[in-house]
Design a protein around this motif. Structure first.
Motif: not given
Ligand code: BGC
Length: 743
Positions: A214, A116, A292, A174
């Motif tokens: 997302h 991320d 996700d 978010r």
């Molecule tokens: C989040 C995503 C993230 C993923 C990997 C998830 O909980 O919603 O935005 O990319 O985790 O870390």
């Protein structure tokens, strides 16, 4: 950070996955050729389990002392049960994991490393909501470019960004990761970020694959509660929520992340309408789709499938190519294929898409090409990267109030620096701060010192979220020594972001009371806000002399804030999300409809609250400068135009103040009569321009009938003849109008 919490799930999934070591023979089904013989050749050699391995993504651990490789991971890589990892970065760690893949597996298929990288890898830039407030697409692209360069040098191939969810509800934590409430601006920023991450193209060692997320409509959970249900009309979805994903895909984003929420009753992870019909058929998306996190497993809790195995079948049939973390594909997909519930052709299709990107990255020629110690050393936290972070940070700050021109401060003034965020560093890099470290961050105190504005006294006053006022006395003593108080208040970094919805979006704890106490001293108080979302701050607006919204502005936060407070930089940011007066107004956004009984202060029977205004405290597009700007009345190149023609709107903009400054000129349209109701304002263009003091420029905006198009009553996208009002101004609430007709 959140992933540590999830590590129990990981271990569980890995243990289960290790029980699936048995290999089957290579598939006999004839794959649909891709045109790439390398992929077809490799695919023909793969067992079903190896194919499913390519469709499987796991996280690795990151403990306080550094990365860890459990035997479970190693075995999964070795057996070909895992083709991609995330949270694995740094040169030595990625090289070691890659070595296992290319030396110890049967087919030697390199791993893909994701992470991320949301607003910086090591050099942290402002949170995306802050960057968006710069309205500076070049700066936003540069920020993503630098993030990609640092990340790629550290062995990463893939970032889980940009997040392009439209956010109209600031309770949802978010919103900090996105570009705010507007679709048009959201699209332009989505494109800029994809361009920045992917640079001159995948395969270059300074580029990472973008993952638009997302998908879709994750930004509209009911009540602003993270992970909650989404329910909206298709018209609303297509008009406001969907376009930024499309813009990112059309800008070349090679991967898409399915969201946790449902859309029209079907979880996005199992939603063929989203993943096949819109993404593949309408948009011709050629890359791969990842879940996700445990999105597949979560479909059981959504209540649309009885168990994980059925969830895996639904996901693969809907179009999910890669299972992040849930190990559903690894545990059940082979069985589903054997039972005929999933066709081998569907598996092959997913694997082709994944392998295609590994080939495009050039990993088969050199699996280590991204993990490069020299490049990492040269780029990470380099002076140029820090300078860029400082520049983007100051551009992202929004001056919300500046009574009696209390800002900028002058260097002769004695400053008392007060507040729980005066000296912190960890909070300033914000949530989702990649591999960033508070230790590399410049605090506000340090920033002021660096700018030659060393405070005469510093006091914390109170904690961020405690009601304890025992520190007020020291704060008042500090204020007593000064000419002006700089008060740094706001949220802690973990109060916004994932799983951080808030029902009360106030500045928490005793911080507002601290302002009241300081205000009573009679000293001017400059509030420096640090936060990840719009907050309800009417009391602060009433009491503070000046308010500077700085978001969480990253590694160079302190220097950038000092640049603005001192006037070395004249603030130019404008809000991209409305600031409500109270949570009761939420959702409040500028591009609302008129309704049949539009707001009228003199009539009770109109759409309004009996106890609060309709308008937000600060509207979308709002932000002040140390200078002032005057807009002329806009003019149109013609009063009427036809489909296929364009029309030019011109307006004179003058810097009427005493200093040079930048202004974001915003053009909005209002469709007076449509076959369906239209918003009272829609942003259609903007320009960020620099004007010297006293300077006048004529700005021109060219619009075509596409800018006047929408989903008509028959759900076809297009324009309708009619009259439009066009305004150009410094926020979404100006009224200098020109009227044009589309014939
Ligand atoms: C989040 C995503 C993230 C993923 C990997 C998830 O909980 O919603 O935005 O990319 O985790 O870390």
């Amino acid at each position: 950070m959140q992933h540590l919490l999830k590590s129990t799930t990981v271990v569980f999934c890995l243990l289960l996955s290790m029980t699936l070591q048995a290999q089957t023979k290579p598939a006999k089904t004839k794959p649909k050729p891709t045109g790439d013989p390398r992929i077809e050749k490799l695919l023909a050699k793969m067992t079903l389990e190896e194919k499913i391995g390519q469709m499987t993504l796991y996280t690795t651990d990151w403990e306080s002392t550094g990365p860890t490789i459990r035997d479970g991971y190693k075995n999964d890589i070795r057996s070909g049960n895992c083709g991609a990892l995330f949270n694995s970065h740094t040169v030595p760690f990625t090289r070691e994991l890659q070595r296992i893949a290319v030396e110890e597996t049967r087919l030697k298929i390199p791993l893909l490393f994701g992470y991320d990288v949301i607003h910086g890898y090591k050099t942290i830039f402002p949170i995306p909501l802050g960057e968006a407030a710069s309205w500076d697409l070049d700066a936003i692209e540069r920020s993503a470019r630098i993030a990609a360069t640092e990340a790629a040098a550290s062995g990463l191939h893939w970032t889980f960004a940009p997040m392009v969810d439209i956010g109209r509800d600031p309770r949802w934590g978010r919103v900090m990761e996105g570009a705010g409430e507007d679709t048009y601006l959201g699209c332009r920023i989505a494109e800029a970020r994809v361009r920045g991450f992917q640079g001159k193209g995948i395969g270059n060692t300074d580029a990472v694959i973008a993952c638009v997320k997302h998908y879709a409509a994750y930004g509209a959970p009911i009540g602003g509660r993270d992970y909650n249900t989404v329910d909206m009309s298709e018209r609303f979805f297509r008009e406001y929520y969907l376009p930024p994903y499309k813009a990112a895909v059309q800008a070349g984003a090679m991967t898409v992340m399915a969201s946790f929420n449902d859309y029209d009753g079907v979880p996005a992870t199992g939603n063929k309408y989203l993943l096949q019909h819109i993404l593949r058929d309408e948009w011709a998306f050629k890359g791969f789709v990842v879940t996700d996190y445990t999105g597949i497993n979560e479909m059981v809790k959504h209540g649309v499938v009885p168990d994980d195995k059925a969830a895996g079948e639904l996901a693969v049939q809907a179009g999910i190519d890669m299972d992040m973390q849930g190990a559903v594909y690894q545990r059940f997909l082979a069985q589903s294929v054997k039972e005929g519930k999933v066709k081998m052709a569907q598996i092959d299709e997913a694997v082709r898409r994944i392998l295609a990107l590994k080939f495009q990255l050039g990993l088969f020629e050199d699996p280590y090409k991204f993990s490069n110690a020299q490049r990492a050393q040269a780029t990470i936290l380099s002076p140029e990267n820090r300078a860029a972070a400082r520049d983007v940070a100051r551009k992202s700050m929004v001056l919300l109030k500046n009574a009696n021109q209390v800002l900028p401060l002058n260097k002769q003034q004695k400053i008392a620096l007060i507040g729980p965020l005066a000296e912190t560093k960890n909070d300033l890099i914000g949530n989702w701060s990649g591999a960033g470290s508070g230790a590399d961050c410049v605090s506000l105190l340090e920033g002021l010192q660096n700018a030659g504005m060393k405070p005469v006294a510093v006091a914390k006053g109170c904690a961020i979220d405690s009601e304890d006022q025992s520190g007020f006395k020291a704060a008042l003593d500090a204020a007593a020594q000064a000419d002006v108080v700089v008060l740094a208040i706001g949220e802690r970094a973990d109060m916004s972001g994932e799983a951080a919805s808030r029902a009360y979006i106030t500045v928490p704890g005793a911080q507002e009371a601290l302002l009241t106490a300081l205000k009573a001293t009679g000293k001017p108080v400059v509030v420096v806000l640090m936060n990840g979302r719009p907050l309800t701050i009417p009391n602060i607006d009433r009491q503070a002399d000046a308010i500077l919204e700085t978001w969480w502005s990253g590694t160079e936060a302190g220097n950038a804030i000092a640049d603005v407070l001192s006037g070395a930089y004249n603030p130019s940011g404008k809000l991209t999300m409305s600031f409500p007066r109270t949570t009761g107004q939420i959702p409040v956004y500028y591009n609302h409809k008129s309704a049949g009984r539009p707001f009228d202060p003199n009539s009770k029977w109109t759409t309004k609250y009996i106890d609060e205004a309709n308008a937000p405290l600060y509207a979308f597009g709002y932000g002040l400068s140390y200078t002032s700007f005057k807009y002329g009345v806009p003019t149109a190149s013609k009063t009427a135009f036809k489909k296929g023609e364009s029309i030019v709107i011109s307006v004179e903009l003058t810097n009427t103040g005493n200093v040079d400054g930048e202004e974001v000129a915003q053009l909005y349209i209002h469709d007076l009569v449509g076959s369906v109701t239209r918003p009272v304002r829609e942003l259609k263009a903007f320009q960020k321009v620099m004007l010297r003091k006293g300077e006048t420029k004529t700005l021109t905006f060219t619009l075509s009938d596409k800018d006047f198009s929408f989903f008509k009553q028959n759900m076809k996208f297009g324009s309708e003849p009619g009259d439009f009002e066009i305004t150009v101004g410094g926020n979404s609430d100006t009224d200098n109008v020109v009227r044009v007709s589309l014939k």
